[in-house]
Design a protein around this motif. Structure first.
Motif, PDB file in Angstrom:
ATOM      1  N   LEU A   1     112.333  33.517  15.730  1.00  0.00           N
ATOM      2  CA  LEU A   1     111.719  32.401  15.012  1.00  0.00           C
ATOM      3  C   LEU A   1     112.704  31.555  14.207  1.00  0.00           C
ATOM      4  O   LEU A   1     112.500  30.345  14.047  1.00  0.00           O
TER       5      LEU A   1
ATOM      6  N   VAL B   1     113.963  28.278  15.755  1.00  0.00           N
ATOM      7  CA  VAL B   1     112.933  27.234  15.886  1.00  0.00           C
ATOM      8  C   VAL B   1     112.847  26.404  14.607  1.00  0.00           C
ATOM      9  O   VAL B   1     112.651  25.192  14.646  1.00  0.00           O
TER      10      VAL B   1
ATOM     11  N   ASN C   1     104.833  19.963  14.279  1.00  0.00           N
ATOM     12  CA  ASN C   1     105.164  21.058  15.183  1.00  0.00           C
ATOM     13  C   ASN C   1     105.352  20.615  16.625  1.00  0.00           C
ATOM     14  O   ASN C   1     105.956  21.330  17.415  1.00  0.00           O
TER      15      ASN C   1
ATOM     16  N   LEU D   1     108.977  20.654  17.737  1.00  0.00           N
ATOM     17  CA  LEU D   1     109.678  21.921  17.887  1.00  0.00           C
ATOM     18  C   LEU D   1     109.537  22.455  19.315  1.00  0.00           C
ATOM     19  O   LEU D   1     108.567  22.159  20.003  1.00  0.00           O
TER      20      LEU D   1
ATOM     21  N   ILE E   1     108.443  25.241  20.938  1.00  0.00           N
ATOM     22  CA  ILE E   1     107.673  26.459  20.698  1.00  0.00           C
ATOM     23  C   ILE E   1     106.985  26.870  21.997  1.00  0.00           C
ATOM     24  O   ILE E   1     106.351  26.055  22.662  1.00  0.00           O
ATOM     25  N   GLU E   2     107.121  28.134  22.321  1.00  0.00           N
ATOM     26  CA  GLU E   2     106.525  28.716  23.520  1.00  0.00           C
ATOM     27  C   GLU E   2     105.524  29.792  23.102  1.00  0.00           C
ATOM     28  O   GLU E   2     105.515  30.215  21.936  1.00  0.00           O
TER      29      GLU E   2
ATOM     30  N   HIS F   1     106.683  32.584  20.890  1.00  0.00           N
ATOM     31  CA  HIS F   1     106.889  32.256  19.479  1.00  0.00           C
ATOM     32  C   HIS F   1     105.595  32.438  18.688  1.00  0.00           C
ATOM     33  O   HIS F   1     105.620  32.932  17.565  1.00  0.00           O
ATOM     34  N   PHE F   2     104.469  32.017  19.278  1.00  0.00           N
ATOM     35  CA  PHE F   2     103.178  32.211  18.612  1.00  0.00           C
ATOM     36  C   PHE F   2     102.883  33.692  18.448  1.00  0.00           C
ATOM     37  O   PHE F   2     102.407  34.131  17.398  1.00  0.00           O
TER      38      PHE F   2
ATOM     39  N   TRP G   1     105.147  35.002  15.700  1.00  0.00           N
ATOM     40  CA  TRP G   1     104.702  34.439  14.420  1.00  0.00           C
ATOM     41  C   TRP G   1     103.499  35.222  13.903  1.00  0.00           C
ATOM     42  O   TRP G   1     103.454  35.618  12.735  1.00  0.00           O
TER      43      TRP G   1
ATOM     44  N   GLU H   1      98.799  26.102  19.860  1.00  0.00           N
ATOM     45  CA  GLU H   1      99.282  26.445  21.196  1.00  0.00           C
ATOM     46  C   GLU H   1      98.555  25.630  22.267  1.00  0.00           C
ATOM     47  O   GLU H   1      99.172  25.121  23.202  1.00  0.00           O
TER      48      GLU H   1
END
Length: 152
Positions: free
Chosen positions: A41, A44, A80, A83, A85-86, A89-90, A93, A125
């Motif tokens: 994280l 990111v 966001n 960024l 983010i895939e 990552h969620f 997180w 997402e």
């Protein structure tokens, strides 16, 4: 909403849940301290230049989400989108957030934060997938069944 009604609402929610702005600050500060050390994280969020200012925004965001304080005036979804983010990552997180809520909050408050966090993760997402031309359904909310993801 007028200020006195908003204050009454925040006080009622805080009284019912035990969640206070002090608890939110502790949770946010602890969590993002961990995020900044996390190998997945941290990169990111490397673009955050002023963490003190960013933490103020994040505290306001969670106060608005959990206590309905109306303190958040930004557009976190838009920020966001910038960024990379895939789904992984969620997932990370949420796992880190769940551990932090367990460490910082009483169980009932932790459950409230996690319910909100899962819904936020699903919303972000899904929106990010849509912007990439993908179809994605909620994967994290407890009311969902199996993960969904496909490319159109």
């Amino acid at each position: 909403m007028e200020t006195s009604r908003r204050t009454t609402l925040v006080d009622e929610i805080s009284g019912q849940t035990g969640i206070t702005d002090a608890m939110i600050a502790d949770l946010v500060d602890t969590f993002y301290g961990r995020v900044r050390q996390d190998p997945l994280l941290a990169p990111v969020l490397a673009r955050v230049e002023n963490w003190d200012d960013h933490l103020v925004k994040l505290r306001a965001f969670w106060s608005s989400v959990v206590l309905m304080s109306g303190r958040c005036h930004g557009q976190p979804m838009q920020a966001n989108f910038l960024l990379s983010i895939e789904p992984r990552h969620f997932d990370r997180w949420l796992a880190l957030f769940e551990q932090t809520t367990a460490d910082v909050c009483p169980p009932a408050a932790a459950a409230i934060f996690m319910e909100k966090a899962r819904r936020i993760a699903d919303s972000f997402e899904t929106a990010m997938a849509t912007r990439r031309g993908e179809i994605a359904g909620p994967r994290h909310s407890k009311s969902t069944s199996t993960p969904q993801r496909s490319t159109t």
